[in-house]
Scaffold this active site. Structure first.
Site, short mmCIF file in Angstrom:
data_model
loop_
_atom_site.label_atom_id
_atom_site.label_comp_id
_atom_site.label_asym_id
_atom_site.label_seq_id
_atom_site.Cartn_x
_atom_site.Cartn_y
_atom_site.Cartn_z
N HIS A 1 -88.05 51.60 91.79
CA HIS A 1 -89.10 53.07 93.13
C HIS A 1 -87.94 53.68 93.72
O HIS A 1 -87.91 53.03 94.33
CB HIS A 1 -90.31 52.75 92.68
CG HIS A 1 -91.22 52.75 91.63
ND1 HIS A 1 -92.16 51.92 91.99
CD2 HIS A 1 -90.71 52.63 89.86
CE1 HIS A 1 -92.93 51.10 90.75
NE2 HIS A 1 -91.83 51.90 89.27
N HIS B 1 -93.72 47.33 78.77
CA HIS B 1 -94.16 47.75 80.53
C HIS B 1 -95.25 46.88 80.91
O HIS B 1 -95.44 47.39 82.55
CB HIS B 1 -93.69 49.04 80.17
CG HIS B 1 -94.09 50.46 81.97
ND1 HIS B 1 -92.48 50.70 82.26
CD2 HIS B 1 -94.76 51.07 82.90
CE1 HIS B 1 -92.33 51.11 82.91
NE2 HIS B 1 -93.34 51.72 83.54
N ARG C 1 -93.97 45.07 83.29
CA ARG C 1 -93.57 45.13 84.88
C ARG C 1 -94.80 45.69 85.69
O ARG C 1 -94.60 45.18 86.22
CB ARG C 1 -92.88 46.61 84.66
CG ARG C 1 -92.10 47.55 85.54
CD ARG C 1 -91.53 48.26 84.89
NE ARG C 1 -91.25 49.07 86.12
CZ ARG C 1 -90.58 49.80 86.71
NH1 ARG C 1 -89.52 48.27 86.76
NH2 ARG C 1 -90.26 50.16 87.78
N ARG D 1 -87.28 47.27 84.19
CA ARG D 1 -87.91 48.14 82.54
C ARG D 1 -87.07 47.89 81.53
O ARG D 1 -85.61 47.20 81.53
CB ARG D 1 -87.03 49.88 83.01
CG ARG D 1 -87.97 50.44 84.45
CD ARG D 1 -86.90 51.46 84.38
NE ARG D 1 -87.99 52.67 85.86
CZ ARG D 1 -87.02 52.43 87.23
NH1 ARG D 1 -86.16 51.34 87.18
NH2 ARG D 1 -88.19 52.79 88.14
N LYS E 1 -82.86 54.36 87.42
CA LYS E 1 -82.45 55.34 86.72
C LYS E 1 -81.72 55.49 87.50
O LYS E 1 -81.19 55.35 88.86
CB LYS E 1 -84.15 55.76 87.26
CG LYS E 1 -85.16 54.82 85.83
CD LYS E 1 -86.59 55.91 85.71
CE LYS E 1 -87.05 56.23 85.06
NZ LYS E 1 -88.61 56.78 85.21
#
Length: 308
Positions: free
Chosen positions: A280, A254, A257, A163, A187
């Site tokens: 993820h 993105h 990605r 990201r 994240k």
């Protein structure tokens, strides 16, 4: 240091001079997301905006019930809000309701039975392998130092599928040049190690040869023209410039990605491996790329097979 906390400007509050108990609980919930869960500042702003909008309608925690929540979402429908917005608001309220019940602020999880509208996920924009190769080789800066920096950024984005926020946060010490690996903070402050190839390795080495001419920052891998750590907006501009040179419309960071993930699957990578590389938390998020990869396979079959 807290990134959001209760001192964030209460932009969603209207009317009363002092925040209601419901607004205060929302601030406590956002502080929980920040300090305990480790959500990003942008994610917390989204929760706060949705929940303040709810609080402005419901006004008090005593009015927080399934019927009033449905009424609030009904108003959003009447206002023409998109399915994606409704789904996001529903998710925000359900997360808050669950937290409030577990912490004794609600007797029951009032939002548990809220039904989120189904949304159709558009397949992401994907570059072909030749397109991607052309793209990452077309950094558009005319200044030599910026050109080498931009080339390294484009190569690393495509090589790793990371990201933009993750790329901006990379420090010099996060790169293992011998093993061709980079440590990434994703994240929820989850750390992972991602490999990169020879092209990215060479581009990074070229950038490091001139990096110190742009900055005295002892930590940041990538910096802007003022010598400070690069930010997401600057990275988007770098991608935009390369897209114009290459003649690719509507390409975002993105998209690189998405492209990296699809090309990994095209090349035979396992879905769980791709999930780990991309960071993820759910396999469902990664599975969208199998649809893209399968679609590309079908298109290639229809184009090339004599019995198609």
């Amino acid at each position: 240091m807290a990134r959001s906390g209760r001192n964030a400007p209460p932009s969603g509050i209207s009317g009363a001079d002092a925040p209601s108990k419901l607004h205060t609980l929302i601030d406590d919930f956002c502080e929980h997301l920040d300090l305990v869960v480790g959500r990003s500042a942008a994610t917390i702003r989204g929760y706060r905006s949705d929940l303040y909008a709810m609080a402005d309608t419901i006004e008090d925690i005593d009015n927080f019930s399934l019927p009033t929540l449905r009424q609030w979402l009904g108003i959003a429908v009447d206002e023409g809000k998109s399915r994606a917005t409704l789904a996001r608001r529903t998710a925000s309220v359900k997360a808050f309701s669950s937290w409030a019940q577990k912490n004794g602020h609600l007797k029951a999880d009032e939002a548990a039975r809220l039904i989120s509208p189904k949304i159709t996920r558009d397949l992401p924009k994907i570059l072909g392998e030749q397109q991607a190769g052309d793209f990452v080789e077309n950094a558009a800066s005319t200044n030599e130092e910026e050109f080498l920096r931009d080339s390294a950024i484009l190569e690393l984005l495509y090589a790793t599928g990371m990201r933009v926020a993750e790329l901006c946060g990379i420090d010099l010490s996060d790169i293992d040049y011998d093993r061709k690996m980079v440590r990434v903070l994703g994240k929820g402050n989850k750390e992972r190690v991602v490999p990169f190839g020879e092209s990215a390795h060479k581009a990074l080495r070229n950038w490091l040869d001139v990096r110190d001419e742009m900055t005295e920052d002892p930590k940041a891998l990538f910096v802007g023209v003022r010598g400070q750590r690069i930010n997401a907006r600057q990275v988007r501009r770098i991608v935009d410039r390369a897209a114009k040179v290459t003649g690719v419309d509507h390409l975002s960071p993105h998209s690189l990605r998405h492209t990296a993930a699809t090309h990994l699957l095209d090349g035979g990578a396992d879905l769980r491996q791709v999930q780990e590389l991309l960071g993820h938390s759910s396999m469902q998020t990664t599975q969208i790329y199998t649809h893209v990869s399968n679609k590309r396979l079908l298109e290639a079959f229809n184009k090339a097979h004599p019995r198609a």
